[in-house]
Design an enzyme around this catalytic site. Structure first.
Site, PDB file in Angstrom:
ATOM      1  N   ALA A 131       0.708  -1.446   0.236  1.00  0.00           N
ATOM      2  CA  ALA A 131       0.078  -0.432  -0.009  1.00  0.00           C
ATOM      3  C   ALA A 131       0.325   1.543  -0.098  1.00  0.00           C
ATOM      4  O   ALA A 131       1.380   1.635   1.063  1.00  0.00           O
ATOM      5  CB  ALA A 131      -0.686  -0.648   1.127  1.00  0.00           C
ATOM      6  N   GLU A 243       3.997  18.836   2.008  1.00  0.00           N
ATOM      7  CA  GLU A 243       4.623  17.812   1.365  1.00  0.00           C
ATOM      8  C   GLU A 243       5.311  17.539  -0.213  1.00  0.00           C
ATOM      9  O   GLU A 243       5.725  17.846  -0.617  1.00  0.00           O
ATOM     10  CB  GLU A 243       4.143  16.701   2.069  1.00  0.00           C
ATOM     11  CG  GLU A 243       5.951  15.443   1.139  1.00  0.00           C
ATOM     12  CD  GLU A 243       5.209  13.149   2.149  1.00  0.00           C
ATOM     13  OE1 GLU A 243       4.396  13.629   2.718  1.00  0.00           O
ATOM     14  OE2 GLU A 243       5.896  12.866   1.315  1.00  0.00           O
ATOM     15  N   GLN A 280      24.166  25.011 -32.012  1.00  0.00           N
ATOM     16  CA  GLN A 280      22.299  26.387 -31.812  1.00  0.00           C
ATOM     17  C   GLN A 280      21.459  24.502 -30.973  1.00  0.00           C
ATOM     18  O   GLN A 280      21.352  25.487 -30.425  1.00  0.00           O
ATOM     19  CB  GLN A 280      21.632  25.922 -32.911  1.00  0.00           C
ATOM     20  CG  GLN A 280      20.765  27.421 -32.929  1.00  0.00           C
ATOM     21  CD  GLN A 280      19.661  26.943 -34.465  1.00  0.00           C
ATOM     22  OE1 GLN A 280      19.595  26.422 -35.223  1.00  0.00           O
ATOM     23  NE2 GLN A 280      19.942  28.502 -35.007  1.00  0.00           N
ATOM     24  N   GLY A 340      27.367  14.252 -22.456  1.00  0.00           N
ATOM     25  CA  GLY A 340      27.679  13.372 -23.053  1.00  0.00           C
ATOM     26  C   GLY A 340      28.528  12.316 -22.241  1.00  0.00           C
ATOM     27  O   GLY A 340      27.915  11.897 -21.107  1.00  0.00           O
TER      28      GLY A 340
END
Ligand SMILES: Cc1cc2nc3c(=O)[nH]c(=O)nc-3n(C[C@H](O)[C@H](O)[C@H](O)COP(=O)(O)OP(=O)(O)OC[C@H]3O[C@@H](n4cnc5c(N)ncnc54)[C@H](O)[C@@H]3O)c2cc1C
Length: 384
Positions: A131, A243, A280, A340
Site C-alpha cells: 500500500a 509535502e 545551436q 556526453g
C-alpha cells in the site's frame, strides 16, 4: 530576469551562513556518505547546533520561531549542491510539522526541543509493501489493550529509517472502517518489538537511509496517539499539500542548478573545433529549459507564498508537483545528454542529479495521482 521577491535581507544573511555550513560540513563528505548509504549521526547534531533544523518551531518548544522561508532556505542550500543525504526535509517539514499541528502539549514539549537540536531524528512511516498510493489499504494494526496500544505490521521505503529515533506511524485501529479506521502514533525506536530492516539499495538519493521497518507487538501508551483515533487519514491528507510543495521546491532549485552546470560545462567542452555551447542545438535545448525553469520558479514561489498565508489548496499543490517533477526529470536527462559520456560518470554532479531526479515523479504522490487530483476537481459535478 525576474528576481525572486520572497526573501528579506535577514533571509539572505541566513542563506549565506547555511551555504558556508554546507560547503564546510557536507560537500567534502557527501560522496563517502553515498558509499555508506547513510550520513553520520554527528551531522544531525551539527545541523542542530547551527540552527538548521525545524526553524519554525516556536521558542517555547526550543526552536527559533522563524518563518517558513528559513526552512525553505536550508532545504534549497542542501539541494543546490546535490546533498540528497541528510533527510532534513522529512524531519523538519513533515515529522516536526505533524507534531506541531496535531501533537498534545506533552508530545510537543517532549519531542520538539530534541528534534531542533538533532538529538532525536524523525521519520514518517506511511508506505507499506502492498500500500503506497492507496494509503487507506494499509494493514499495520494498533489494538487497544488497557492504557496501551499494541502495534503489529511493516513499513517500507521509510526515509531516515536507519537513523530515526521516532516514527510518526500510520496504523489501522479499525480494520473494517477503511480510511476512517486510520490512526497516527508517535513510536519511539527504542520500544521493544521494533526492528529496522534493510537499508534499501536505491537508484539515487544514495546517502539517504531508506529502510524497511518492522513492528512486532510493539506496546505504546495511549498517550502516544497523535491526534484522534480514526482521524489519521484526514491528518495525512491535510499535510500532503505541504509535502508536495516542498518536493516541488526541491525540483525548482535543482532544475536551475542543473542548467547552470550545463551552461558552464558546454562553454568549456570542445568538439569539432568549437565549444559544445556553440552548437545551436545546445543553445536551443538550454534556452527552452531556462524558459520553463523560470515559469516553474514563479509558480513555486507563488505556492510558497500561498502556503504561508494558509491558502495553498491540494489541487494547486498537485499541479505544482506534476509540472516541477516532470521538468526536473526532463532537465536531468537533457543536461546529462549535453555532458556526453562524462555525464554518465558518477563523479560528475549531473550524473548523481539524474539518478536523484527519478524519485520526484513517484514519492509524495506519483504524477499519475497528481493528475487524478487535478482531473477530479476539473470534472467535479460534470460527470454522472
Ligand atoms: C526513495 C524513497 C523514499 C520514500 N520515503 C518515504 C517515507 O519517508 N515515508 C513513506 O511513508 N513513504 C516513503 N516513500 C514511499 C512513496 O511515497 C511511495 O513509493 C509512493 O507513494 C508510491 O507508492 P508505491 O511505491 O506503493 O506505488 P504504487 O502505489 O504501487 O503505484 C504503482 C504505479 O501505479 C500508479 N497508480 C497507483 N494508483 C493509481 C491511480 N489511482 N491511477 C493511476 N495510476 C495509479 C502509480 O502512479 C505508479 O505509477 C518513499 C519512496 C522512495 C522510493
Amino acid at each position: 530576469m525576474i528576481e525572486r521577491s520572497l526573501f528579506s535581507e535577514e533571509h539572505n544573511i541566513f542563506r549565506n551562513s547555511v551555504r558556508k555550513f554546507v560547503e564546510r560540513e557536507i560537500v567534502p563528505y557527501h560522496a563517502q556518505w553515498e558509499e555508506d548509504g547513510i550520513v553520520p549521526r554527528e551531522l544531525w547534531l551539527k545541523m542542530g547546533a547551527e540552527g538548521l533544523l525545524c526553524c519554525t518551531v516556536p521558542e517555547e518548544y526550543g526552536g527559533l520561531g522563524l518563518d517558513y522561508l528559513f526552512d525553505v532556505i536550508v532545504f534549497e542550500e542542501f539541494w543546490r549542491v546535490g546533498a540528497s543525504g541528510p533527510g532534513v526535509m522529512i524531519h523538519t517539514d513533515l515529522v516536526a510539522s505533524y507534531i506541531l499541528a496535531f501533537g498534545t502539549e506533552e508530545q510537543k514539549r517532549h519531542w520538539l526541543p530534541k528534534m531542533v537540536k538533532g538529538e532525536a531524528i524523525g521519520s514518517l512511516g506511511m508506505t507499506e509493501p502492498h500500500a503506497g498510493s492507496d494509503l487507506k489499504e494499509l494493514r499495520t494494526s494498533a489494538r487497544r489493550d488497557g492504557d496501551e496500544y499494541v502495534i503489529n505490521g511493516q513499513k517500507v521505503f521509510i526515509s531516515n529509517g536507519q537513523l530515526c529515533d521516532l516514527i510518526v506511524l500510520s496504523t489501522k485501529t479499525d480494520k473494517d472502517a477503511g480510511a476512517k479506521g486510520i490512526t497516527l502514533f508517535i513510536v519511539e525506536s527504542a520500544r521493544k518489538g521494533f526492528r529496522r530492516g534493510r537499508n534499501l539499495n536505491k537508484l539515487g538519493m544514495k546517502a539517504q537511509d531508506t529502510s524497511e521497518l518492522f513492528f512486532d507487538d510493539v506496546r505504546v501508551p495511549a498517550s502516544n496517539m497523535l491526534g484522534q483515533e480514526g482521524k489519521g487519514f484526514q491528518q495525512m491528507m491535510t499535510k500532503l499539500a505541504q509535502e508536495r510543495l516542498i518536493q516541488s521546491t526541491r525540483s525548482a532549485i535543482i532544475i536551475e542548478t542543473m542548467i547552470e552546470w550545463t551552461v558552464d560545462y558546454t562553454s568549456q567542452r570542445k568538439a569539432f573545433g568549437q565549444t559544445v555551447a556553440d552548437f545551436q542545438n545546445t543553445q536551443f535545448v538550454l534556452a527552452d529549459l531556462k524558459a520553463r525553469a523560470t515559469m516553474a520558479r514563479i509558480f513555486t514561489d507563488r505556492c510558497i507564498e500561498l502556503f504561508m498565508q494558509g491558502k495553498l489548496d491540494s489541487v494547486d499543490a498537485a499541479m505544482l508537483k506534476l509540472v516541477n517533477s516532470e521538468l526536473h526529470c526532463e532537465t536531468a536527462d537533457k543536461c546529462l545528454q549535453l555532458h556526453g559520456g562524462w555525464g554518465y560518470m558518477w563523479e560528475y554532479p549531473i550524473c548523481r542529479a539524474y539518478a536523484d531526479a527519478r524519485i520526484t515523479k513517484i514519492a509524495a504522490g506519483s504524477v499519475e495521482i497528481m493528475k487524478t487530483i487535478i482531473a477530479r476537481e476539473m470534472f467535479k459535478g460534470k460527470r454522472s
